[in-house]
Design a protein around this motif. Structure first.
Motif, PDB file in Angstrom:
ATOM      1  N   PHE A  55      -8.603 -18.881 -22.654  1.00  0.00           N
ATOM      2  CA  PHE A  55      -7.454 -18.005 -22.425  1.00  0.00           C
ATOM      3  C   PHE A  55      -6.190 -18.807 -22.711  1.00  0.00           C
ATOM      4  O   PHE A  55      -6.013 -19.912 -22.187  1.00  0.00           O
ATOM      5  CB  PHE A  55      -7.439 -17.495 -20.980  1.00  0.00           C
ATOM      6  CG  PHE A  55      -6.184 -16.746 -20.602  1.00  0.00           C
ATOM      7  CD1 PHE A  55      -5.822 -15.573 -21.261  1.00  0.00           C
ATOM      8  CD2 PHE A  55      -5.360 -17.204 -19.581  1.00  0.00           C
ATOM      9  CE1 PHE A  55      -4.665 -14.875 -20.899  1.00  0.00           C
ATOM     10  CE2 PHE A  55      -4.210 -16.517 -19.210  1.00  0.00           C
ATOM     11  CZ  PHE A  55      -3.867 -15.354 -19.876  1.00  0.00           C
ATOM     12  N   LEU A 112      -2.439 -13.960 -24.087  1.00  0.00           N
ATOM     13  CA  LEU A 112      -1.397 -13.149 -23.470  1.00  0.00           C
ATOM     14  C   LEU A 112      -0.104 -13.420 -24.215  1.00  0.00           C
ATOM     15  O   LEU A 112       0.308 -14.572 -24.352  1.00  0.00           O
ATOM     16  CB  LEU A 112      -1.213 -13.516 -21.994  1.00  0.00           C
ATOM     17  CG  LEU A 112      -0.084 -12.773 -21.278  1.00  0.00           C
ATOM     18  CD1 LEU A 112      -0.448 -11.309 -21.058  1.00  0.00           C
ATOM     19  CD2 LEU A 112       0.246 -13.448 -19.956  1.00  0.00           C
ATOM     20  N   TYR A 129      -7.963 -19.449 -15.999  1.00  0.00           N
ATOM     21  CA  TYR A 129      -8.769 -19.082 -17.163  1.00  0.00           C
ATOM     22  C   TYR A 129      -8.516 -19.893 -18.439  1.00  0.00           C
ATOM     23  O   TYR A 129      -9.199 -19.685 -19.430  1.00  0.00           O
ATOM     24  CB  TYR A 129      -8.575 -17.592 -17.466  1.00  0.00           C
ATOM     25  CG  TYR A 129      -9.144 -16.694 -16.399  1.00  0.00           C
ATOM     26  CD1 TYR A 129     -10.514 -16.656 -16.155  1.00  0.00           C
ATOM     27  CD2 TYR A 129      -8.316 -15.892 -15.628  1.00  0.00           C
ATOM     28  CE1 TYR A 129     -11.043 -15.847 -15.166  1.00  0.00           C
ATOM     29  CE2 TYR A 129      -8.833 -15.068 -14.637  1.00  0.00           C
ATOM     30  CZ  TYR A 129     -10.195 -15.053 -14.410  1.00  0.00           C
ATOM     31  OH  TYR A 129     -10.722 -14.255 -13.445  1.00  0.00           O
ATOM     32  N   LYS A 169      -5.117 -10.984 -14.020  1.00  0.00           N
ATOM     33  CA  LYS A 169      -6.345 -11.771 -13.904  1.00  0.00           C
ATOM     34  C   LYS A 169      -7.592 -10.925 -14.146  1.00  0.00           C
ATOM     35  O   LYS A 169      -8.512 -11.358 -14.828  1.00  0.00           O
ATOM     36  CB  LYS A 169      -6.430 -12.444 -12.531  1.00  0.00           C
ATOM     37  CG  LYS A 169      -5.574 -13.662 -12.395  1.00  0.00           C
ATOM     38  CD  LYS A 169      -5.856 -14.320 -11.040  1.00  0.00           C
ATOM     39  CE  LYS A 169      -4.916 -15.442 -10.770  1.00  0.00           C
ATOM     40  NZ  LYS A 169      -5.127 -16.005  -9.425  1.00  0.00           N
ATOM     41  N   VAL A 187      -7.888 -10.158 -17.885  1.00  0.00           N
ATOM     42  CA  VAL A 187      -8.298 -11.349 -18.635  1.00  0.00           C
ATOM     43  C   VAL A 187      -9.785 -11.614 -18.395  1.00  0.00           C
ATOM     44  O   VAL A 187     -10.544 -11.865 -19.341  1.00  0.00           O
ATOM     45  CB  VAL A 187      -7.459 -12.581 -18.234  1.00  0.00           C
ATOM     46  CG1 VAL A 187      -8.035 -13.860 -18.811  1.00  0.00           C
ATOM     47  CG2 VAL A 187      -6.017 -12.397 -18.699  1.00  0.00           C
ATOM     48  N   TYR A 197      -3.223 -18.515 -16.002  1.00  0.00           N
ATOM     49  CA  TYR A 197      -3.383 -19.629 -16.942  1.00  0.00           C
ATOM     50  C   TYR A 197      -4.217 -20.743 -16.307  1.00  0.00           C
ATOM     51  O   TYR A 197      -5.158 -21.262 -16.925  1.00  0.00           O
ATOM     52  CB  TYR A 197      -2.015 -20.150 -17.359  1.00  0.00           C
ATOM     53  CG  TYR A 197      -2.064 -21.254 -18.387  1.00  0.00           C
ATOM     54  CD1 TYR A 197      -2.261 -20.954 -19.735  1.00  0.00           C
ATOM     55  CD2 TYR A 197      -1.884 -22.578 -18.024  1.00  0.00           C
ATOM     56  CE1 TYR A 197      -2.301 -21.962 -20.688  1.00  0.00           C
ATOM     57  CE2 TYR A 197      -1.923 -23.590 -18.965  1.00  0.00           C
ATOM     58  CZ  TYR A 197      -2.128 -23.270 -20.298  1.00  0.00           C
ATOM     59  OH  TYR A 197      -2.166 -24.284 -21.238  1.00  0.00           O
ATOM     60  N   VAL A 207      -8.800 -15.212 -25.798  1.00  0.00           N
ATOM     61  CA  VAL A 207      -7.980 -14.130 -25.262  1.00  0.00           C
ATOM     62  C   VAL A 207      -6.567 -14.699 -25.140  1.00  0.00           C
ATOM     63  O   VAL A 207      -6.383 -15.813 -24.639  1.00  0.00           O
ATOM     64  CB  VAL A 207      -8.500 -13.650 -23.891  1.00  0.00           C
ATOM     65  CG1 VAL A 207      -7.538 -12.651 -23.263  1.00  0.00           C
ATOM     66  CG2 VAL A 207      -9.897 -13.055 -24.028  1.00  0.00           C
ATOM     67  N   ASP A 264      -7.265  -9.578 -27.815  1.00  0.00           N
ATOM     68  CA  ASP A 264      -8.662  -9.976 -27.655  1.00  0.00           C
ATOM     69  C   ASP A 264      -9.042 -11.099 -28.629  1.00  0.00           C
ATOM     70  O   ASP A 264      -8.214 -11.575 -29.418  1.00  0.00           O
ATOM     71  CB  ASP A 264      -9.597  -8.771 -27.762  1.00  0.00           C
ATOM     72  CG  ASP A 264      -9.696  -8.172 -29.156  1.00  0.00           C
ATOM     73  OD1 ASP A 264      -9.180  -8.760 -30.141  1.00  0.00           O
ATOM     74  OD2 ASP A 264     -10.304  -7.092 -29.277  1.00  0.00           O
ATOM     75  N   LEU A 272      -1.990  -8.077 -24.055  1.00  0.00           N
ATOM     76  CA  LEU A 272      -3.226  -8.835 -24.138  1.00  0.00           C
ATOM     77  C   LEU A 272      -3.847  -8.643 -25.507  1.00  0.00           C
ATOM     78  O   LEU A 272      -3.918  -7.522 -26.026  1.00  0.00           O
ATOM     79  CB  LEU A 272      -4.212  -8.388 -23.053  1.00  0.00           C
ATOM     80  CG  LEU A 272      -4.132  -9.160 -21.751  1.00  0.00           C
ATOM     81  CD1 LEU A 272      -5.083  -8.574 -20.716  1.00  0.00           C
ATOM     82  CD2 LEU A 272      -4.397 -10.641 -21.945  1.00  0.00           C
TER      83      LEU A 272
END
Length: 161
Positions: free
Chosen positions: A82, A52, A77, A151, A154, A74, A50, A136, A134
Motif C-alpha cells: 500500500f 491512495l 498497510y 483502512k 484498503v 500507511y 494499492v 487498485d 483509491l
C-alpha cells in the motif's frame, strides 16, 4: 424573493459541490510528476500496489484532521503493498514541509504552490479537499470518495485477487 434565494445559491454552487472527476475511467490513471524531494513519480511504476491519491492542504483544518487516518493506514498497510501519493494544494511550502515532518507523512508529495489552482487537482477535476482516491493494483481508480473507512477499503483491495 426570499424563497428564491436558496435556489439561486444551490444552482450557483452546485457545480462546485457535484463536479465529477475528469479522467478516463476505462483506463489506468496516468500520473507523472517530480515530488518535493526531487523523486520522479510515475503511477505506472506502482502497478501491483494499492495506491491512495490524497488531495489535501496543510492550511485546511479538515485535511489536517484527516491525515491522522491516512498516516495510520500507511503504517498498518505499507508493508503489504500500500502506497500513498500526496497532492498538496498548499501555497506555503514551508508550512507544508513542517506538517509533513510533524505528522510523519513519508510518502511523495506533489507541490506547485498554486493552491486551489494546483495543476494536478485541476486536471482531474478535484474541486474540494480533503479528497482521497483509491487506485487498485491494475492502476484503475476504484473510489473517488474515500471517507472515514480508509483502512477497511484498503484492506479489502489488498485481499482482492
Amino acid at each position: 424573493m426570499r424563497t428564491f434565494l436558496p435556489y439561486l445559491f444551490l444552482f450557483a454552487f452546485a457545480p462546485l459541490v457535484f463536479a465529477a472527476p475528469s479522467f478516463d475511467t476505462t483506463k489506468p490513471l496516468n500520473l507523472r510528476f517530480t515530488a518535493l524531494g526531487g523523486q520522479q513519480i510515475d503511477l505506472t511504476n506502482l502497478r501491483g500496489k494499492v495506491v491512495l491519491l490524497d488531495f489535501w492542504a496543510s492550511s485546511n483544518p479538515a485535511c489536517r484532521q484527516n491525515e491522522f487516518q491516512v498516516v495510520s493506514a500507511y503504517k498498518k498497510y505499507h508493508s503489504q503493498d500500500f502506497d500513498i501519493i500526496g497532492i498538496s494544494l498548499d501555497t506555503d511550502k514551508s508550512a507544508l514541509l513542517t506538517l509533513i515532518q510533524n505528522y510523519g507523512m513519508y510518502w511523495p508529495q506533489y507541490f506547485d504552490g498554486l493552491g486551489k489552482n494546483n495543476r494536478i487537482s485541476s486536471s482531474f477535476g478535484v474541486t474540494s479537499i480533503p479528497t482521497m482516491w483509491l487506485i487498485d493494483q491494475k492502476g484503475m481508480v476504484v473510489s473517488t470518495n474515500v471517507g472515514d473507512d480508509l483502512k477497511a477499503e484498503v484492506k479489502k483491495l489488498l485481499k482482492a485477487p
